[in-house]
Design an enzyme around this catalytic site. Structure first.
Site, PDB file in Angstrom:
ATOM      1  N   ILE A   1       4.207  19.550  12.805  1.00  0.00           N
ATOM      2  CA  ILE A   1       3.224  20.144  11.186  1.00  0.00           C
ATOM      3  C   ILE A   1       2.836  18.836  10.208  1.00  0.00           C
ATOM      4  CG2 ILE A   1       3.581  21.923  12.133  1.00  0.00           C
ATOM      5  CD1 ILE A   1       5.435  22.234   9.969  1.00  0.00           C
ATOM      6  N   GLY A   2       3.569  17.556  10.343  1.00  0.00           N
ATOM      7  CA  GLY A   2       3.803  16.620   9.659  1.00  0.00           C
ATOM      8  C   GLY A   2       4.998  15.459   9.483  1.00  0.00           C
ATOM      9  N   LYS A   3       4.356  15.015   9.212  1.00  0.00           N
ATOM     10  CA  LYS A   3       4.855  13.672   9.523  1.00  0.00           C
ATOM     11  C   LYS A   3       5.352  12.945   8.467  1.00  0.00           C
ATOM     12  CE  LYS A   3       3.111  11.049  13.363  1.00  0.00           C
ATOM     13  NZ  LYS A   3       4.314  11.341  14.158  1.00  0.00           N
TER      14      LYS A   3
ATOM     15  N   PHE B   1      10.451   9.510   7.219  1.00  0.00           N
ATOM     16  CA  PHE B   1      12.557   9.113   7.540  1.00  0.00           C
ATOM     17  C   PHE B   1      11.951  10.501   9.960  1.00  0.00           C
ATOM     18  CE2 PHE B   1      14.068   7.605   4.345  1.00  0.00           C
ATOM     19  CZ  PHE B   1      14.370   6.704   4.617  1.00  0.00           C
TER      20      PHE B   1
ATOM     21  N   ASP C   1       9.798  13.623  11.540  1.00  0.00           N
ATOM     22  CA  ASP C   1       8.200  14.130  11.994  1.00  0.00           C
ATOM     23  C   ASP C   1       8.719  15.639  11.830  1.00  0.00           C
ATOM     24  OD1 ASP C   1       7.487  11.946  12.369  1.00  0.00           O
ATOM     25  OD2 ASP C   1       7.243  12.447  14.806  1.00  0.00           O
TER      26      ASP C   1
ATOM     27  N   LYS D   1      12.873  19.317  10.268  1.00  0.00           N
ATOM     28  CA  LYS D   1      12.169  17.652   9.628  1.00  0.00           C
ATOM     29  C   LYS D   1      13.703  17.112  10.917  1.00  0.00           C
ATOM     30  CE  LYS D   1      12.206  15.489   5.719  1.00  0.00           C
ATOM     31  NZ  LYS D   1      11.517  15.576   4.629  1.00  0.00           N
TER      32      LYS D   1
ATOM     33  N   ASP E   1       9.789  11.665  -6.905  1.00  0.00           N
ATOM     34  CA  ASP E   1       8.602  11.608  -6.592  1.00  0.00           C
ATOM     35  C   ASP E   1       7.833  13.060  -6.880  1.00  0.00           C
ATOM     36  OD1 ASP E   1       6.941  10.228  -4.758  1.00  0.00           O
ATOM     37  OD2 ASP E   1       8.688  11.402  -2.862  1.00  0.00           O
TER      38      ASP E   1
ATOM     39  N   ARG F   1       1.706  16.130  -2.560  1.00  0.00           N
ATOM     40  CA  ARG F   1       1.850  16.260  -1.484  1.00  0.00           C
ATOM     41  C   ARG F   1       3.225  16.447  -1.515  1.00  0.00           C
ATOM     42  NH1 ARG F   1       1.727  11.131  -3.846  1.00  0.00           N
ATOM     43  NH2 ARG F   1       4.130  10.526  -4.084  1.00  0.00           N
ATOM     44  N   ASN F   2       3.960  16.534  -2.834  1.00  0.00           N
ATOM     45  CA  ASN F   2       5.429  17.306  -2.589  1.00  0.00           C
ATOM     46  C   ASN F   2       6.048  18.817  -2.971  1.00  0.00           C
ATOM     47  OD1 ASN F   2       6.453  14.642  -1.529  1.00  0.00           O
ATOM     48  ND2 ASN F   2       6.767  13.400  -2.065  1.00  0.00           N
TER      49      ASN F   2
ATOM     50  N   ASP G   1      10.966  17.803  -0.780  1.00  0.00           N
ATOM     51  CA  ASP G   1      11.019  16.788  -1.061  1.00  0.00           C
ATOM     52  C   ASP G   1      12.037  15.833  -1.389  1.00  0.00           C
ATOM     53  OD1 ASP G   1      10.594  13.964   0.238  1.00  0.00           O
ATOM     54  OD2 ASP G   1       8.350  15.131   0.471  1.00  0.00           O
TER      55      ASP G   1
HETATM   56  P1  ADP Z   1       8.710  12.382   3.592  1.00  0.00           P
HETATM   57  O1  ADP Z   1      10.577  13.375   3.748  1.00  0.00           O
HETATM   58  O2  ADP Z   1       8.045  11.532   4.188  1.00  0.00           O
HETATM   59  O3  ADP Z   1       8.512  13.130   2.391  1.00  0.00           O
HETATM   60  P2  ADP Z   1       7.951  15.575   3.693  1.00  0.00           P
HETATM   61  O4  ADP Z   1       9.148  16.504   3.704  1.00  0.00           O
HETATM   62  O5  ADP Z   1       7.044  14.451   2.668  1.00  0.00           O
HETATM   63  O6  ADP Z   1       8.071  14.285   4.658  1.00  0.00           O
HETATM   64  O7  ADP Z   1       6.882  15.943   5.308  1.00  0.00           O
HETATM   65  C1  ADP Z   1       5.725  15.280   5.369  1.00  0.00           C
HETATM   66  C2  ADP Z   1       4.886  17.042   5.751  1.00  0.00           C
HETATM   67  O8  ADP Z   1       5.170  18.026   6.526  1.00  0.00           O
HETATM   68  C3  ADP Z   1       4.260  17.202   4.415  1.00  0.00           C
HETATM   69  O9  ADP Z   1       3.462  17.121   4.127  1.00  0.00           O
HETATM   70  C4  ADP Z   1       4.673  19.066   4.722  1.00  0.00           C
HETATM   71  O10 ADP Z   1       2.607  18.801   5.435  1.00  0.00           O
HETATM   72  C5  ADP Z   1       5.055  19.054   6.374  1.00  0.00           C
HETATM   73  N1  ADP Z   1       6.145  20.264   5.243  1.00  0.00           N
HETATM   74  C6  ADP Z   1       7.284  19.732   5.455  1.00  0.00           C
HETATM   75  N2  ADP Z   1       7.893  20.380   5.098  1.00  0.00           N
HETATM   76  C7  ADP Z   1       7.431  21.650   5.350  1.00  0.00           C
HETATM   77  C8  ADP Z   1       7.947  23.453   5.509  1.00  0.00           C
HETATM   78  N3  ADP Z   1       9.129  23.804   4.769  1.00  0.00           N
HETATM   79  N4  ADP Z   1       7.169  24.014   5.281  1.00  0.00           N
HETATM   80  C9  ADP Z   1       6.041  23.371   6.240  1.00  0.00           C
HETATM   81  N5  ADP Z   1       5.323  22.077   6.366  1.00  0.00           N
HETATM   82  C10 ADP Z   1       6.211  20.975   5.503  1.00  0.00           C
HETATM   83 MG    MG Z   2       6.259  14.136   1.417  1.00  0.00          MG
END
Ligand code: ADP
Ligand code: MG
Length: 449
Positions: free
Chosen positions: A203-205, A208, A210, A224, A315, A319-320, A333
């Protein structure tokens, strides 16, 4: 039957406790649990040894107080002598010049999850296996310790069977932020078994790792997974360690961490994804004024909580911020929170969200978070536009320092724009606190229909 018990009578309603022994339950009123299961205290009973508790499936029942222990915060202890995953040869190279009592600790190569204590004595290096079993560490199966620090402390006082007492550590270089100890996650009750975690779609990248949708004991979660164990491991776990100490309805909740052949941070599932994509995909026709003030207030409440704990996020951006299925916004984040190792030259550095003094002097405070919060408000009221549209990234700082500020987005309430402008005062001390802004937003929320 365990004889030792930790202040059994002190559990309060809402305390999170972790099963320390298997409790099969003796009657239908009991709540059976396994070692490592997380339980929440519902209420005390007239018997100080028994409590009513709820497990992760929502089932309630009686539990014996001395079978559980508190879930603990994972702190970043300075363990300069802990070198992580280095080889036996590397350890021997680091232990120079050979002087009696010079030591370090590394991860065991032969036993995953165990450690090795390396000590110089008489021109040689001894490598002692530190075994991890039943939440305890031991070198000799006689003395047991809850964590590496206690173990090192003990053998610093007395050789107690080792070739020498520990005298001087070889410190790990560049480790000023402290090291996260995996052991602490274990003893703190945060480690979950991969077997209990089902992984679903991507669902996201992240930087560090996925992010996958998943399910943990029937509960929807986000998982993650660390991409490269050797590179981001510590930073990745730092994020989780910060999360262990935070509890607020507007902060994404840490459920646990898998530490096996791979490292996975498991958090509550935020079904509507990140706020910026949410705003962009729904837009003006779907998102109401009420939604906007709710997102703003939710985020501000989380930031006020961080401010009250003296923690800087660094940060903050749409987006966070993640959106729960019920519409609640939660800040996520914490990768950079407090520690921050983003270099200013990094491509990924969020220039448009960062306060001028942070860009210039690397100074990050709750007031620089406030600057970012102003930008986040602008994102919310512009339905997810990229800030400073039309200004090239390289010129943003110059314009800002000369006094340029973004205009109010179309349809943005005047009261909100006042907060934005206030958040963008050049001098950090002229900006409001999150506490002040929160009460303004709460007032505004109560009159927004
Ligand atoms: P990074 O460490 O690169 O900031 P993130 O934690 O922001 O990574 O996660 C990247 C993406 O994954 C987010 O923008 C979101 O779309 C998705 N995501 C992260 N955590 C969750 C969560 N708890 N529930 C749903 N989606 C999530
Ligand atoms: Mg992020």
């Amino acid at each position: 039957m365990p004889m030792d018990h930790i202040n059994a009578h002190t559990w309060k309603q809402g305390d999170e406790v972790v099963g320390q022994y298997v409790f099969p339950g003796r009657s239908k009123d009991d709540l059976p649990f396994q070692r490592g299961d997380l339980l929440v205290i519902v209420k005390p009973t007239s018997d100080p040894n028994w409590f009513r508790a709820r497990n992760q499936f929502g089932r309630e029942g009686m539990i014996p107080a001395n079978y559980v222990r508190p879930r603990q915060v994972v702190t970043l202890h300075a363990m300069p002598w802990y070198h992580g995953k280095i080889s036996r040869q590397e350890a021997e190279k680091l232990l120079y010049p050979r002087e009696d009592g010079l030591f370090l600790v590394r991860d065991s190569n032969n036993y995953v999850g165990d450690y090795t204590l390396c000590v110089c004595f008489g021109d040689k290096v001894e490598h002692y296996h530190i075994k991890y079993e039943d939440n305890k560490l031991s070198v000799d199966n006689e003395e047991f310790f809850r964590n590496l620090e206690e173990l090192v402390q003990h053998y610093t006082k007395d050789a107690d069977g080792l070739c020498t007492r520990l005298i001087r550590p070889v410190a790990k270089e560049g480790d000023s932020f402290g090291t996260v100890s995996i052991q602490q996650f274990r003893s703190g009750g945060w480690v979950i078994t991969k077997q209990h975690l089902e992984l679903g779609e991507l669902i996201g990248k992240g930087d560090f790792g996925d992010v996958y949708k998943g399910s943990y004991k029937g509960q929807p979660v986000a998982a993650k997974q660390l991409k490269d164990q050797d590179r981001g491991g510590q930073t990745f776990l730092q994020e989780a360690s910060v999360m262990t100490s935070l509890r607020h309805p507007n902060l994404v909740k840490l459920i646990g961490v898998v530490i096996e052949d791979t490292i996975i941070i498991v958090t509550e599932f935020m079904g509507k994804g990140n706020l910026v994509e949410y705003l962009r995909s729904r837009g003006r026709n779907v998102i109401t004024k009420k939604d906007q003030i709710n997102f703003a207030t939710d985020t501000c409440a989380a930031m006020e909580y961080l401010e009250s704990k003296g923690l800087v996020h660094r940060d903050l951006a749409a987006r966070n911020v993640l959106v729960h299925d019920d519409g609640t916004a939660k800040v996520s984040d914490f990768g950079l929170a407090k520690f921050g190792d983003l270099s200013l030259s990094s491509q990924k550095f969020p220039i448009k969200w960062t306060a001028p003094e942070s860009l210039r002097h690397n100074s990050f405070t709750n007031k620089s978070d406030m600057w970012s919060f102003g930008i986040l408000l602008w994102e919310i009221y512009s339905f997810g536009r990229v800030p400073y549209p039309r200004i090239p990234l390289a010129d943003v700082v110059m314009h800002v320092e000369r006094g340029y500020r973004m205009e109010a987005p179309e349809g943005c309430p005047a009261e909100i724009y006042v907060i934005m402008k206030h958040a963008w005062e050049l001098r950090p001390e002229d900006r409001p606190t999150f506490n002040e802004v929160l009460s303004k937003l709460n007032n505004l929320r109560s009159v927004t229909v």
